[in-house]
Enzyme design. Sequence first.
Site, PDB file in Angstrom:
ATOM      1  N   HIS A 213       0.865  -1.198   0.000  1.00  0.00           N
ATOM      2  CA  HIS A 213       0.000   0.000   0.000  1.00  0.00           C
ATOM      3  C   HIS A 213       0.891   1.233   0.000  1.00  0.00           C
ATOM      4  O   HIS A 213       1.515   1.568   1.006  1.00  0.00           O
ATOM      5  CB  HIS A 213      -0.908   0.012   1.230  1.00  0.00           C
ATOM      6  CG  HIS A 213      -1.878   1.148   1.220  1.00  0.00           C
ATOM      7  ND1 HIS A 213      -3.225   0.978   1.405  1.00  0.00           N
ATOM      8  CD2 HIS A 213      -1.709   2.489   1.034  1.00  0.00           C
ATOM      9  CE1 HIS A 213      -3.841   2.152   1.333  1.00  0.00           C
ATOM     10  NE2 HIS A 213      -2.929   3.091   1.115  1.00  0.00           N
TER      11      HIS A 213
ATOM     12  N   HIS B   8       1.566   5.408  -1.773  1.00  0.00           N
ATOM     13  CA  HIS B   8       1.220   6.565  -2.611  1.00  0.00           C
ATOM     14  C   HIS B   8       2.511   7.147  -3.186  1.00  0.00           C
ATOM     15  O   HIS B   8       3.426   7.479  -2.423  1.00  0.00           O
ATOM     16  CB  HIS B   8       0.513   7.645  -1.783  1.00  0.00           C
ATOM     17  CG  HIS B   8      -0.765   7.157  -1.175  1.00  0.00           C
ATOM     18  ND1 HIS B   8      -1.985   7.301  -1.792  1.00  0.00           N
ATOM     19  CD2 HIS B   8      -1.006   6.488  -0.024  1.00  0.00           C
ATOM     20  CE1 HIS B   8      -2.925   6.761  -1.033  1.00  0.00           C
ATOM     21  NE2 HIS B   8      -2.360   6.256   0.053  1.00  0.00           N
TER      22      HIS B   8
ATOM     23  N   LYS C 250      -9.416  -0.059  -5.910  1.00  0.00           N
ATOM     24  CA  LYS C 250      -9.468   0.580  -4.598  1.00  0.00           C
ATOM     25  C   LYS C 250     -10.801   1.267  -4.351  1.00  0.00           C
ATOM     26  O   LYS C 250     -11.234   2.105  -5.142  1.00  0.00           O
ATOM     27  CB  LYS C 250      -8.325   1.602  -4.502  1.00  0.00           C
ATOM     28  CG  LYS C 250      -8.257   2.384  -3.194  1.00  0.00           C
ATOM     29  CD  LYS C 250      -7.736   1.554  -2.039  1.00  0.00           C
ATOM     30  CE  LYS C 250      -7.838   2.287  -0.710  1.00  0.00           C
ATOM     31  NZ  LYS C 250      -6.668   3.086  -0.391  1.00  0.00           N
TER      32      LYS C 250
ATOM     33  N   HIS D 182     -10.477   1.345   1.649  1.00  0.00           N
ATOM     34  CA  HIS D 182     -10.285   2.377   2.673  1.00  0.00           C
ATOM     35  C   HIS D 182     -11.531   2.292   3.559  1.00  0.00           C
ATOM     36  O   HIS D 182     -12.606   2.740   3.163  1.00  0.00           O
ATOM     37  CB  HIS D 182     -10.140   3.773   2.065  1.00  0.00           C
ATOM     38  CG  HIS D 182      -9.881   4.814   3.114  1.00  0.00           C
ATOM     39  ND1 HIS D 182      -8.661   5.426   3.291  1.00  0.00           N
ATOM     40  CD2 HIS D 182     -10.667   5.310   4.098  1.00  0.00           C
ATOM     41  CE1 HIS D 182      -8.723   6.258   4.316  1.00  0.00           C
ATOM     42  NE2 HIS D 182      -9.938   6.203   4.828  1.00  0.00           N
TER      43      HIS D 182
ATOM     44  N   HIS E 269      -4.653  -0.502   5.745  1.00  0.00           N
ATOM     45  CA  HIS E 269      -4.224   0.271   6.927  1.00  0.00           C
ATOM     46  C   HIS E 269      -5.203   0.154   8.099  1.00  0.00           C
ATOM     47  O   HIS E 269      -5.785   1.146   8.534  1.00  0.00           O
ATOM     48  CB  HIS E 269      -3.967   1.732   6.582  1.00  0.00           C
ATOM     49  CG  HIS E 269      -4.975   2.394   5.678  1.00  0.00           C
ATOM     50  ND1 HIS E 269      -6.315   2.417   5.933  1.00  0.00           N
ATOM     51  CD2 HIS E 269      -4.808   3.056   4.503  1.00  0.00           C
ATOM     52  CE1 HIS E 269      -6.929   3.073   4.968  1.00  0.00           C
ATOM     53  NE2 HIS E 269      -6.041   3.467   4.090  1.00  0.00           N
TER      54      HIS E 269
ATOM     55  N   ASP F  95       1.422   2.686   3.533  1.00  0.00           N
ATOM     56  CA  ASP F  95       0.568   3.866   3.308  1.00  0.00           C
ATOM     57  C   ASP F  95       1.409   5.133   3.344  1.00  0.00           C
ATOM     58  O   ASP F  95       0.912   6.195   3.733  1.00  0.00           O
ATOM     59  CB  ASP F  95      -0.587   3.939   4.319  1.00  0.00           C
ATOM     60  CG  ASP F  95      -1.683   4.887   3.845  1.00  0.00           C
ATOM     61  OD1 ASP F  95      -1.717   5.205   2.638  1.00  0.00           O
ATOM     62  OD2 ASP F  95      -2.496   5.315   4.684  1.00  0.00           O
TER      63      ASP F  95
END
Length: 343
Positions: free
Chosen positions: A12, A14, A98, A135, A173, A246
């Site tokens: 995970h 970004h 996602k 999420h 997460h 994350d």
Amino acid sequence: MQITLTRPDDWHLHLRDGLALQHTVPFTAKQFGRAIVMPNLAPPVTTTEQALAYRQRIMAAIPADTAFQPLMTLYLTNNTTTDEIRHARKSGLVHGVKLYPAGATTNSDAGVTDICHCHAALETMQECGMPLLVHGEVVDAGIDVFDREKYFIERTLIPTAHKFPDLKIVFEHITTKEAADFVLACGENVAATITPQHLLYNRNALFKGGIRPHYYCLPVLKREGHRKALVAAVMSGNKKFFLGTDSAPHAQHKKESACGCAGIFSAPLAIELYTRIFEENNALDKLEAFTSFHGADFYGLPRNSEKITLVKKSWTVPKDFPLGDDRIIPLHAGEEESWMIIK
Ligand code: DOR
Ligand code: ZN
């Protein structure tokens, strides 16, 4: 003291886009073999074509001396078609879809307003083995921020897992005991990622001596009892739990602001941090499976064959790094870390 691990993967992450890629990709490429790259760009990555183009931009930022592979994802919307899911699956380069509840976090405005709009897409994902990455927070203004995950489990996750019993789900997460318990109660098709910050800190970290924007992420840090439940889940060695940082870079001025962005930038020290966490919990024997086996096995990908070696040696995390034309503050900026990658 030294420790050698099969090269880990980050399930995970970004990376952002444009100029920022030059400054985000190398940190992850140095440590990890692969990473599941989140699609919450502006505009979001909603089609396979966009995901493949984004992949090319990431590939261009990978340092020549690494074999890092970005694993792409699609951003689920109310309008994602079953054809798009099949197309993504066939590409072999998109590894998950996602779910952002609309309004839940960074660039989630185009997210899902009600999961019932996605039933056809989920049905197809279940059929073709495409994982749903979640999420897990409700956005209802009447719900306490610290209870968003718990209510999401009750309102969305339990009904979805029930309706699509073979759908692969990664609860991303996770931050609460309820989430760890939910994952444990499900079948093998449901797993979770856990960040370093949720293993290390409870919500006091946000307010230690003043407001601490660099400890603010979503889902927000929770009470100590929840942190302990996450540590117990991970240290049990259960294969349903795996590494997902994350790491979420935002420019310094966007974090240190009257309305600061959510996201903790941990990529420059990710594997070092997880190693310390396992050491502090007397569970170094469980580290490699968490960092390098469970995720690959869940996603149906081969485990990495390369190795990395860490040595127990103190170093100071840099105070900041460039991010495009801005600066970025990493987790533990200016502090000592106890493990260092040597190769
Ligand atoms: O803290 C977070 N940052 N949580 C998210 O869900 C998104 C992420 C981001 O993209 O900045
Ligand atoms: Zn994220």
